[in-house]
Scaffold this active site. Structure first.
Site, short mmCIF file in Angstrom:
data_model
loop_
_atom_site.label_atom_id
_atom_site.label_comp_id
_atom_site.label_asym_id
_atom_site.label_seq_id
_atom_site.Cartn_x
_atom_site.Cartn_y
_atom_site.Cartn_z
N ASN A 160 19.75 18.51 7.07
CA ASN A 160 19.83 18.82 5.63
C ASN A 160 18.55 18.48 4.87
O ASN A 160 18.13 19.23 3.99
CB ASN A 160 21.07 18.17 4.99
N GLU A 259 23.59 6.11 9.13
CA GLU A 259 23.75 6.70 7.80
C GLU A 259 24.58 7.96 8.00
O GLU A 259 24.09 8.95 8.54
CB GLU A 259 22.37 6.98 7.19
N CYS A 293 23.94 14.19 1.73
CA CYS A 293 25.03 13.24 2.00
C CYS A 293 25.55 12.60 0.72
O CYS A 293 26.70 12.19 0.65
CB CYS A 293 24.55 12.18 2.97
N GLU A 472 19.20 0.66 5.20
CA GLU A 472 17.76 0.80 5.36
C GLU A 472 17.16 0.84 3.96
O GLU A 472 17.88 0.90 2.96
CB GLU A 472 17.41 2.04 6.19
P1 NAD Z 1 25.43 15.90 13.37
O1 NAD Z 1 26.11 14.60 13.55
O2 NAD Z 1 26.07 17.11 13.93
O3 NAD Z 1 23.97 15.84 14.05
C1 NAD Z 1 23.03 14.87 13.69
C2 NAD Z 1 22.04 14.70 14.83
O4 NAD Z 1 22.71 14.13 15.95
C3 NAD Z 1 21.44 16.02 15.33
O5 NAD Z 1 20.09 15.79 15.66
C4 NAD Z 1 22.26 16.30 16.57
O6 NAD Z 1 21.61 17.11 17.51
C5 NAD Z 1 22.47 14.91 17.10
N1 NAD Z 1 23.63 14.76 17.99
C6 NAD Z 1 24.79 15.48 18.00
N2 NAD Z 1 25.61 15.02 18.98
C7 NAD Z 1 24.96 14.00 19.60
C8 NAD Z 1 25.28 13.14 20.68
N3 NAD Z 1 26.45 13.22 21.33
N4 NAD Z 1 24.38 12.20 21.06
C9 NAD Z 1 23.21 12.09 20.40
N5 NAD Z 1 22.83 12.88 19.37
C10 NAD Z 1 23.70 13.83 18.98
O7 NAD Z 1 25.15 16.03 11.82
P2 NAD Z 1 24.53 17.29 11.06
O8 NAD Z 1 25.57 18.35 10.97
O9 NAD Z 1 23.20 17.61 11.64
O10 NAD Z 1 24.27 16.67 9.60
C11 NAD Z 1 25.20 16.66 8.57
C12 NAD Z 1 25.87 15.30 8.47
O11 NAD Z 1 24.89 14.29 8.24
C13 NAD Z 1 26.82 15.20 7.29
O12 NAD Z 1 27.99 14.55 7.70
C14 NAD Z 1 26.06 14.34 6.29
O13 NAD Z 1 26.87 13.63 5.38
C15 NAD Z 1 25.31 13.42 7.19
N6 NAD Z 1 24.17 12.83 6.49
C16 NAD Z 1 24.20 11.51 6.13
C17 NAD Z 1 23.15 10.94 5.43
C18 NAD Z 1 23.16 9.48 5.00
O14 NAD Z 1 22.10 8.98 4.67
N7 NAD Z 1 24.29 8.82 5.00
C19 NAD Z 1 22.04 11.73 5.12
C20 NAD Z 1 22.03 13.06 5.49
C21 NAD Z 1 23.10 13.61 6.19
#
Ligand code: NAD
Length: 491
Positions: A160, A259, A293, A472
């Site tokens: 995102n 996060e 997020c 963080e």
């Molecule tokens: P996601 O969890 O699908 O993927 C995040 C990352 O993890 C990607 O690089 C993905 O390839 C990797 N990944 C997926 N499965 C994995 C595994 N089994 N082992 C290791 N890595 C793996 O999330 P997304 O769809 O890319 O992002 C959206 C989500 O992120 C939303 O839920 C959003 O709220 C959250 N988010 C949180 C924050 C925060 O600071 N709290 C900030 C931005 C986004």
């Protein structure tokens, strides 16, 4: 050295881009605004991830022994080099995400620069804990904690805010003397690769920053997080993936910083400045097409101003301009992918079945031939839902919000805290005391009063409950990216 050769985005290991060999796997990077493929990405296999971790391990000794002043100078040069290539970073971010060029400039790339400068300042100014301990007989002991780098850190980030979230972790990790293996989202590989060029030019030694592209399970994400050579994992992404990564690293008891997702509330009181609140809510619900997020998906409004807020927000939602990301007048881009659009559409359908009224939106827009292959969705506002309904309980991660009335402050606090998530909240009121009181009563990591997403990078950032683990930012980043060794000297 370039990140893209004939539309290839390559892995970066031990100071150089790795050319895809004949048998190597690859995947497509798509522009979500048009649905067109813009690059091919070389997917890292397990042996390449091994090489990346080994390179990071080799670089760790020399980099952690580099004086702090020199390390922070590398960060400052990186910030200046991103500024010098600002529009290249903007173009790469826009190609991967489809976000409006103005947003990529003002938020994503600008924040990447600030991340490097801020963490250079924070680490350069960091002190250490010490205690003088009184002993029987008048003697004393001196306790002081030296902070050492955590080691080789796995950095896993989502799509995102790709460069913003990546540099938010890479800058403090490197400043503290760690080396990193980065796994960007498969949806947004471009800027992590460009950053490799910048860091190398800034003087970061080979092996200190490595990028491996790919997916999660059965791909680079899993290979990195299960690797025995990783000393800690910093992860931003969904709660479900965070939980999976936690299980993965549990047998080796490695530190994690998570996060995760959110289902953030805004609380609008009767005495709120209506115009200021509407401006703030418009940003907090619709910024980056709701894919931040911190975005608000639950808006609780005092019954006496409910109609004013609903009407004003609808008017503002309708004035958002969806269109080509390259048009400076565009305010709102597409969702990241067709798969994500299907998920968001599922919630639009469900809300309808539950009897919600869409005050605006609720469907997919037609934007003309050029953009019709993109993953567009209409900004949507609902009334008629309650906290019991799934669209109000589950993170949707799109430009949608439910408007729900309340009568008392106590009720509003109860409604806002009635969630398993706990990332952020915003409180809108002219009553200063109420602002402090309600903001503190929120079970979240970050509470804003009369603003949203206003960040001082020295302050703690993170969530509670399903929204994450640890913090963080500023000193919190120093704590995660270092391990203390306490030394006790009897004087
Ligand atoms: P996601 O969890 O699908 O993927 C995040 C990352 O993890 C990607 O690089 C993905 O390839 C990797 N990944 C997926 N499965 C994995 C595994 N089994 N082992 C290791 N890595 C793996 O999330 P997304 O769809 O890319 O992002 C959206 C989500 O992120 C939303 O839920 C959003 O709220 C959250 N988010 C949180 C924050 C925060 O600071 N709290 C900030 C931005 C986004």
């Amino acid at each position: 050295m370039t990140a893209q050769t004939s539309r290839w985005i390559r892995n970066f290991v031990d100071g150089r881009f790795i050319d895809p060999d004949d048998g190597g796997k690859s995947f497509e990077a798509t522009d979500p605004a048009t649905g067109r493929v813009h690059s091919l990405v070389h997917e890292a296999d397990a042996p390449l991830v091994d090489r990346a971790v080994a390179a990071a391990r080799k670089a760790l000794g020399p980099w952690s022994a580099t004086p702090v002043r020199e390390r922070t100078e590398v960060l400052r040069r990186a910030a200046a080099l991103i500024e010098a290539r600002f529009e290249e970073f903007v173009a790469a971010e826009v190609a991967d995400t489809g976000k409006p060029v103005t947003l990529a400039r003002d938020l994503d790339v600008a924040r990447a620069v600030s991340n490097f400068r801020t963490f250079a300042d924070v680490v350069a100014a960091a002190g250490q804990e010490s205690f003088l301990t009184d002993l029987p007989g008048g003697r004393q002991a001196l306790n002081y904690a030296v902070r050492k780098p955590l080691g080789v850190v796995a950095v896993i980030v989502p799509w995102n805010l790709p460069l913003l979230l990546l540099t938010w972790k890479v800058a403090p990790a490197l400043a503290c003397g760690n080396t990193v293996v980065v796994k960007p989202s498969e949806e947004t590989p471009g800027t992590a690769a460009l950053l490799a060029e910048v860091l190398a030019e800034a003087g970061l030694p080979a092996g200190a920053y490595n990028v491996v592209h790919g997916f999660g399970g059965g791909s680079a994400g899993e290979y990195v997080t299960t690797h025995p050579g990783i000393d800690g994992v910093t992860f931003t992404g969904s709660t479900a993936t965070g939980a999976r990564v936690m299980k993965t690293v549990a047998p080796r008891v490695r530190p994690v910083s998570f996060e995760l997702g959110g289902k953030n509330a805004a609380l609008v009181f009767a005495d709120a400045d209506i115009e200021e609140t509407l401006d703030g809510l418009t940003r907090s619900v619709f910024a980056n097409t709701g894919q931040v997020c911190l975005c608000t998906e639950r808006v609780y409004v005092h019954r006496s101003v409910f109609a004013d807020i609903a009407d004003g927000l609808v008017e503002r939602a309708r004035s958002l301009r969806l269109g080509s990301p390259l048009d400076p007048a565009t305010t709102t881009g597409p969702l990241i992918s067709q798969a994500h659009r299907e998920k968001v559409r599922g919630y639009l359908d469900l809300a309808g079945q539950l009897g919600a009224k869409a005050l605006t939106g609720g469907g997919t827009p037609g934007l003309g031939e050029e953009l019709d292959g993109g993953s567009w969705i209409e900004p949507t506002l609902w009334t008629g839902l309650t906290n019991a309904d799934r669209p109000v309980r589950e993170e949707i991660f799109g430009p949608v919000a439910a408007l729900i009335p309340f009568d008392t402050e106590e009720e509003a606090i109860g409604l806002a805290n009635d969630t398993e998530y706990g990332l952020a909240a915003s409180v809108w009121t002219r009553d200063l005391r109420r602002g402090h009181r309600v903001a503190q009563a929120m079970d979240v990591g970050m509470s804003w009063v009369n603003t949203w997403f206003l960040r001082d990078l020295r302050s703690p950032f993170g969530g509670v409950g399903l929204s994450g683990l640890g913090r963080e930012g500023g000193a919190s980043s120093l704590h995660f990216y270092t391990e203390p060794t306490n030394v006790c000297v009897q004087l």
